[in-house]
Every structure is written in C-alpha cells, then in structure tokens.
Design an enzyme around this catalytic site. Structure first.
Site, PDB file in Angstrom:
ATOM      1  N   ARG A 138       0.860  -1.179   0.000  1.00  0.00           N
ATOM      2  CA  ARG A 138       0.000   0.000   0.000  1.00  0.00           C
ATOM      3  C   ARG A 138       0.903   1.237   0.000  1.00  0.00           C
ATOM      4  O   ARG A 138       2.054   1.188   0.441  1.00  0.00           O
ATOM      5  CB  ARG A 138      -0.896   0.013   1.240  1.00  0.00           C
ATOM      6  CG  ARG A 138      -1.809  -1.201   1.379  1.00  0.00           C
ATOM      7  CD  ARG A 138      -2.596  -1.142   2.675  1.00  0.00           C
ATOM      8  NE  ARG A 138      -3.487  -2.288   2.836  1.00  0.00           N
ATOM      9  CZ  ARG A 138      -3.156  -3.420   3.446  1.00  0.00           C
ATOM     10  NH1 ARG A 138      -1.930  -3.551   3.958  1.00  0.00           N
ATOM     11  NH2 ARG A 138      -4.024  -4.407   3.560  1.00  0.00           N
ATOM     12  N   LYS A 162      -1.913  -2.369   8.054  1.00  0.00           N
ATOM     13  CA  LYS A 162      -3.055  -1.771   8.728  1.00  0.00           C
ATOM     14  C   LYS A 162      -3.132  -2.247  10.175  1.00  0.00           C
ATOM     15  O   LYS A 162      -2.713  -3.346  10.513  1.00  0.00           O
ATOM     16  CB  LYS A 162      -4.349  -2.151   8.001  1.00  0.00           C
ATOM     17  CG  LYS A 162      -4.538  -1.451   6.659  1.00  0.00           C
ATOM     18  CD  LYS A 162      -5.894  -1.813   6.083  1.00  0.00           C
ATOM     19  CE  LYS A 162      -6.156  -1.049   4.802  1.00  0.00           C
ATOM     20  NZ  LYS A 162      -7.492  -1.387   4.231  1.00  0.00           N
ATOM     21  N   HIS A 233      -3.017   1.875  -5.847  1.00  0.00           N
ATOM     22  CA  HIS A 233      -3.532   0.529  -5.617  1.00  0.00           C
ATOM     23  C   HIS A 233      -3.520  -0.329  -6.880  1.00  0.00           C
ATOM     24  O   HIS A 233      -3.589  -1.554  -6.790  1.00  0.00           O
ATOM     25  CB  HIS A 233      -4.946   0.601  -5.044  1.00  0.00           C
ATOM     26  CG  HIS A 233      -5.011   0.187  -3.602  1.00  0.00           C
ATOM     27  ND1 HIS A 233      -4.225   0.760  -2.630  1.00  0.00           N
ATOM     28  CD2 HIS A 233      -5.764  -0.769  -2.972  1.00  0.00           C
ATOM     29  CE1 HIS A 233      -4.504   0.190  -1.463  1.00  0.00           C
ATOM     30  NE2 HIS A 233      -5.416  -0.736  -1.650  1.00  0.00           N
ATOM     31  N   ARG A 236      -0.800  -2.853  -6.709  1.00  0.00           N
ATOM     32  CA  ARG A 236      -1.144  -3.929  -5.776  1.00  0.00           C
ATOM     33  C   ARG A 236      -2.073  -4.938  -6.465  1.00  0.00           C
ATOM     34  O   ARG A 236      -1.866  -6.148  -6.374  1.00  0.00           O
ATOM     35  CB  ARG A 236      -1.803  -3.301  -4.550  1.00  0.00           C
ATOM     36  CG  ARG A 236      -2.145  -4.220  -3.420  1.00  0.00           C
ATOM     37  CD  ARG A 236      -2.608  -3.344  -2.238  1.00  0.00           C
ATOM     38  NE  ARG A 236      -3.180  -4.100  -1.159  1.00  0.00           N
ATOM     39  CZ  ARG A 236      -2.487  -4.694  -0.200  1.00  0.00           C
ATOM     40  NH1 ARG A 236      -1.166  -4.635  -0.221  1.00  0.00           N
ATOM     41  NH2 ARG A 236      -3.080  -5.354   0.775  1.00  0.00           N
ATOM     42  N   HIS A 259      -3.424  -9.452   3.804  1.00  0.00           N
ATOM     43  CA  HIS A 259      -4.845  -9.544   4.119  1.00  0.00           C
ATOM     44  C   HIS A 259      -5.055 -10.422   5.345  1.00  0.00           C
ATOM     45  O   HIS A 259      -4.476 -11.496   5.458  1.00  0.00           O
ATOM     46  CB  HIS A 259      -5.618 -10.149   2.937  1.00  0.00           C
ATOM     47  CG  HIS A 259      -5.702  -9.247   1.753  1.00  0.00           C
ATOM     48  ND1 HIS A 259      -6.026  -9.684   0.490  1.00  0.00           N
ATOM     49  CD2 HIS A 259      -5.496  -7.900   1.636  1.00  0.00           C
ATOM     50  CE1 HIS A 259      -6.029  -8.662  -0.348  1.00  0.00           C
ATOM     51  NE2 HIS A 259      -5.711  -7.580   0.322  1.00  0.00           N
ATOM     52  N   TYR A 268     -10.048 -11.372  -6.104  1.00  0.00           N
ATOM     53  CA  TYR A 268      -9.127 -11.538  -7.219  1.00  0.00           C
ATOM     54  C   TYR A 268      -9.428 -12.790  -8.026  1.00  0.00           C
ATOM     55  O   TYR A 268      -8.945 -12.925  -9.157  1.00  0.00           O
ATOM     56  CB  TYR A 268      -7.681 -11.568  -6.714  1.00  0.00           C
ATOM     57  CG  TYR A 268      -7.245 -10.238  -6.178  1.00  0.00           C
ATOM     58  CD1 TYR A 268      -6.971  -9.186  -7.037  1.00  0.00           C
ATOM     59  CD2 TYR A 268      -7.152 -10.011  -4.811  1.00  0.00           C
ATOM     60  CE1 TYR A 268      -6.594  -7.941  -6.558  1.00  0.00           C
ATOM     61  CE2 TYR A 268      -6.777  -8.768  -4.321  1.00  0.00           C
ATOM     62  CZ  TYR A 268      -6.504  -7.751  -5.194  1.00  0.00           C
ATOM     63  OH  TYR A 268      -6.143  -6.525  -4.721  1.00  0.00           O
TER      64      TYR A 268
END
Length: 288
Positions: A138, A162, A233, A236, A259, A268
């Site tokens: 990110r 995150k 993004h 990514r 994730h 995806y």
C-alpha cells in the site's frame, strides 16, 4: 427545474442531491417545460439504469437515494399522486461485486523505463514505484518504511500494515538494488529514519500517502500511459492478478498483500475466469 426549489435537508445533502434531480428532469423533459404530473415509473427506471451504468457503488447509491428523496418530497407537495419513489431500483451492494482495476505488466515496465534514474528524484521515484509493483505494498506502507525495516543480510523487509500489523516479506533483488542505489546517491543527508524523503524543504519523510499518489500521476502522464486508475492501488492489484495467473493460491496472495481475511483476497478470483473455474464445486450428479 423552473418553479421547483429543493430546500429540505442539510446543506451538504442539498449539494449532493441537486445535480441528480436536475439531471433527472433534463432526462425526462429535455429542454421543454417541466410537468411533474406527467412523470411515470418508466421514466424513473430508465433514468436510473442509464445514470448508474458506469458508476461505482457509492455514487450509484447517492443517485438512487437522491431521486427517491425528491420523488417523496414532490408527492408530499401534491405535485404527483403516485408513489414514484417506490419505482427507484435498489442498488444491490453485493459482496465481491467489483473487480479490482489493475495496471498491466507491460505498462509497469514502460513506466519504470520512463523514469530518469540519473536524477535524485528519479532515483527515489523508481525505487518507490518498483516497491509498489514487486511487493504489492500500500502507498502508506511505502512511505512509512524506515531504514531499520530493511534486513540486508537476511534479504527481508518489514512492512507496517493496517492496524499496526507487521509483516516480514522477502526483499526482491531488484527492489533491494533500487533502494541501495537511492540511499547513498540520492537520499538527502537527514536524521529522519524514513527510507524515502521529500526532495523539497522541509526535508523529511512524507506525512501521508498523498505524496506518492502525486508521483504516480506525474509518472503515468510523462510516460503517456492510460492506466485504469491514477492511484497506487493499481500496482497492488496488478501483482495479485499476476500471481493468480501464475498459479498462486488465494491464501498465498493474501499473505503477500497482508490480508487478514480470505474474503478480502477472494475478489481476485474474478480477475481470471480460468482460475475461478478451479474453485467451483462440481454440479451434483456430474461425472467425476
């Protein structure tokens, strides 16, 4: 919209809703006189279908909410007698409904090749963009990288994700070379521990990811690349799509991208239909 004044609601609501109502009335009455009594349910559904066909979910919901509010209001005023607000279609917020927009591998190659690495700014920008493309980071993870996050001996890089999550990822050789080229040659001498520093005063690490976003937009424009988006993004998403097509599992992709839940990565699977078919359960009774 002569004779119609929308004054109910907060100021921001009116700002958001007014263009939707104007577009709806222009759609129905073009340049003629507005006669709300002539409105029919088909006018509502036709407008919504046309208006939201190329919009994201958030904007589509604003349009349907604004139209529903307006139609309820004019019915309350007595301008229409039918409950046309009920004719406004509901925008379904299906889970995994959208496919991430990813920059292609060839475009990434062109973009990197267009950067002048002989300049300090180009040397920095190349390393940052390469980290986005090869590690799927990110933008916030790139700008928050610190010198101590790179283990040159082990060939690893520690990423601050995150919610304070930290991941140790293998450091690709080309990314390591780009960073090691930038540090002694182009990085300003500064006590700031961030890897990537601003090129203009005050010399320091970026306070947020917006600076990297500006770098991406300028670089895409300079390279003449029409990418699916202008943000960070897309790199990514591009890495995830390439990994999927290369046979990586969703679990492996999720681990690289940091994730925490498989459902976040599952979107995806929609990028590659061949890969998606491998995830489908056999139809009951189908020959094995």
């Amino acid at each position: 919209m002569s004779g119609i004044c929308i004054t109910r609601g907060s100021g921001q609501t009116i700002i958001n809703y007014r263009p939707v109502v104007r577009d709806f009335l222009n759609f129905r009455f073009t340049d003629g006189e507005v006669s709300l009594a002539q409105l029919r349910a088909v006018d509502v559904t036709d407008f919504v279908q046309k208006a939201i066909s190329r919009l994201n979910m958030r904007r589509a919901k604003i349009i349907t909410t604004a139209l529903r509010s307006f139609l309820s209001y004019v019915r309350f005023r007595g301008d229409i007698t039918s409950d046309l607000a009920a004719a406004v279609p509901i925008v379904a917020n299906w889970s995994l409904s959208s496919i991430p927009r990813a920059i292609g591998r060839d475009e990434v190659t062109r973009l990197l090749a267009s950067i002048d690495r002989d300049t300090p700014v180009g040397c920095r920008d190349y390393a940052m963009i390469l980290a986005l493309a090869r590690l799927g980071l990110r933008s916030s993870e790139v700008v928050s990288l610190e010198l101590d996050d790179i283990d040159w001996v082990a060939g690893q890089i520690r990423v601050r994700g995150k919610n304070g999550q930290r991941n140790d990822l293998p450091l690709p050789a080309d990314v390591g070379e780009a960073i090691s080229d930038y540090l002694p040659k182009a990085r300003p001498r500064n006590a700031d521990r961030r890897v990537f520093l601003r090129d203009k005063a005050p010399i320091r690490g970026s306070k947020g990811p917006s600076g990297l976003g500006s770098i991406i937009r300028r670089s895409l424009k300079r390279a003449g690349i029409e990418s699916p988006t202008k943000g960070t993004h897309q790199f990514r998403h591009g890495l995830a799509s390439e990994m999927l097509r290369g046979g990586a599992s969703l679990g492996e992709i999720g681990e690289v991208l940091g994730h925490r839940h498989l459902q976040t990565t599952a979107i995806y699977a929609k990028v590659d239909l061949d890969a998606l078919r491998t995830l489908a359960l056999p139809w009951p009774g189908e020959a094995q």
